[in-house]
Write an enzyme that holds these catalytic residues in place. Structure first.
Site, short mmCIF file in Angstrom:
data_model
loop_
_atom_site.label_atom_id
_atom_site.label_comp_id
_atom_site.label_asym_id
_atom_site.label_seq_id
_atom_site.Cartn_x
_atom_site.Cartn_y
_atom_site.Cartn_z
N ASP A 102 -40.57 16.75 -40.53
CA ASP A 102 -39.56 16.45 -41.55
C ASP A 102 -38.54 15.46 -40.98
O ASP A 102 -38.10 15.59 -39.84
CB ASP A 102 -38.85 17.75 -41.98
CG ASP A 102 -38.09 17.56 -43.28
OD1 ASP A 102 -38.52 18.13 -44.30
OD2 ASP A 102 -37.07 16.83 -43.28
N ILE A 103 -38.14 14.51 -41.79
CA ILE A 103 -37.23 13.46 -41.34
C ILE A 103 -35.80 13.98 -41.14
O ILE A 103 -35.02 13.38 -40.40
CB ILE A 103 -37.25 12.29 -42.37
CG1 ILE A 103 -36.83 10.98 -41.71
CG2 ILE A 103 -36.40 12.60 -43.59
CD1 ILE A 103 -37.12 9.75 -42.57
N ASN B 113 -40.33 24.81 -52.35
CA ASN B 113 -39.34 24.72 -53.42
C ASN B 113 -40.03 24.26 -54.70
O ASN B 113 -40.88 23.36 -54.68
CB ASN B 113 -38.24 23.72 -53.03
CG ASN B 113 -37.37 24.24 -51.91
OD1 ASN B 113 -37.07 25.43 -51.86
ND2 ASN B 113 -36.98 23.38 -50.99
N GLY C 190 -33.94 23.19 -55.36
CA GLY C 190 -33.76 22.27 -54.24
C GLY C 190 -34.92 21.33 -54.01
O GLY C 190 -34.94 20.62 -53.01
N GLN C 191 -35.91 21.35 -54.91
CA GLN C 191 -37.01 20.40 -54.72
C GLN C 191 -36.51 18.98 -54.99
O GLN C 191 -35.94 18.70 -56.05
CB GLN C 191 -38.20 20.71 -55.64
CG GLN C 191 -39.42 19.85 -55.32
CD GLN C 191 -40.65 20.18 -56.16
OE1 GLN C 191 -40.59 21.00 -57.09
NE2 GLN C 191 -41.75 19.54 -55.84
N HIS D 244 -42.83 23.64 -46.39
CA HIS D 244 -41.97 23.52 -45.21
C HIS D 244 -42.39 24.60 -44.20
O HIS D 244 -42.59 25.76 -44.57
CB HIS D 244 -40.51 23.82 -45.57
CG HIS D 244 -39.87 22.85 -46.50
ND1 HIS D 244 -39.07 21.82 -46.06
CD2 HIS D 244 -39.88 22.76 -47.86
CE1 HIS D 244 -38.60 21.15 -47.11
NE2 HIS D 244 -39.07 21.70 -48.22
N HIS E 175 -45.13 20.49 -51.29
CA HIS E 175 -45.11 20.48 -49.82
C HIS E 175 -44.68 21.84 -49.31
O HIS E 175 -43.82 22.49 -49.89
CB HIS E 175 -44.17 19.39 -49.30
CG HIS E 175 -42.83 19.36 -49.94
ND1 HIS E 175 -42.60 18.77 -51.16
CD2 HIS E 175 -41.64 19.86 -49.54
CE1 HIS E 175 -41.33 18.91 -51.48
NE2 HIS E 175 -40.72 19.57 -50.51
P1 5GP Z 1 -37.68 19.52 -50.84
O1 5GP Z 1 -36.18 19.60 -50.87
O2 5GP Z 1 -38.23 18.60 -51.91
O3 5GP Z 1 -38.35 20.85 -50.81
O4 5GP Z 1 -38.03 18.90 -49.43
C1 5GP Z 1 -38.27 17.55 -49.21
C2 5GP Z 1 -38.26 17.36 -47.72
O5 5GP Z 1 -38.81 16.10 -47.42
C3 5GP Z 1 -36.85 17.39 -47.11
O6 5GP Z 1 -36.78 18.39 -46.10
C4 5GP Z 1 -36.67 15.98 -46.56
O7 5GP Z 1 -35.92 15.95 -45.36
C5 5GP Z 1 -38.09 15.51 -46.37
N1 5GP Z 1 -38.25 14.07 -46.52
C6 5GP Z 1 -37.75 13.29 -47.51
N2 5GP Z 1 -38.13 12.03 -47.35
C7 5GP Z 1 -38.89 11.99 -46.21
C8 5GP Z 1 -39.57 10.94 -45.51
O8 5GP Z 1 -39.55 9.78 -45.91
N3 5GP Z 1 -40.23 11.29 -44.39
C9 5GP Z 1 -40.27 12.58 -43.92
N4 5GP Z 1 -40.95 12.79 -42.79
N5 5GP Z 1 -39.64 13.59 -44.55
C10 5GP Z 1 -38.97 13.30 -45.68
#
Ligand code: 5GP
Ligand code: ZN
Length: 112
Positions: free
Chosen positions: A30-31, A86, A92-93, A101, A99
């Site tokens: 995760d970034i 999520n 929080g998605q 986590h 995906h």
């Molecule tokens: P969500 O909040 O949708 O469940 O999680 C999305 C996740 O994707 C977040 O934890 C966010 O840090 C990660 N993320 C968003 N953009 C990127 C990216 O460009 N590269 C990577 N490696 N992770 C990302």
């Protein structure tokens, strides 16, 4: 999905620090990590959210679990990690490509 961030990572159009890849799934760090170890496991196929998983996807979603568990063990958190999906902006998605986590590396840091 041409406008999907994670489809672009699958296609190699956006870089990611990959941990594992095969024909079905991709795992990458995760970034913006929320734990000492935080990576994502995604199907290469575009599925928007957990609520969009249909019967034909059941095996694929099970593979996310198996892949995430194996990578967690390979990265020293096999004895304790959290898995989160999520579903929807209210939860929080932010990225609308399903995906999983996987977070670990701290002792029970979570309220639930
Ligand atoms: P969500 O909040 O949708 O469940 O999680 C999305 C996740 O994707 C977040 O934890 C966010 O840090 C990660 N993320 C968003 N953009 C990127 C990216 O460009 N590269 C990577 N490696 N992770 C990302
Ligand atoms: Zn996608």
């Amino acid at each position: 999905m041409t406008d999907c961030l994670f489809c672009k990572i699958v296609a190699g159009e956006i870089p990611a620090e990959k941990l594992y890849e095969d024909d079905d799934v991709l795992a990458f760090w995760d970034i913006a990590p929320q734990a000492p170890k935080h990576f994502l496991v995604i199907p290469k196929k575009h599925i928007t959210s957990p609520a969009d998983v249909d019967a034909a996807d059941e095996k694929l979603i099970g593979k996310l679990m198996r892949t995430g568990s194996r990578i967690a063990a390979e990265n020293g958190i096999g004895d304790g990690f959290r898995v989160i999906f999520n579903n929807g902006a209210k939860a929080g998605q932010v990225v609308f490509h399903i995906h999983m986590h996987v977070l670990g590396g701290k002792d029970r840091p979570w309220p639930l």
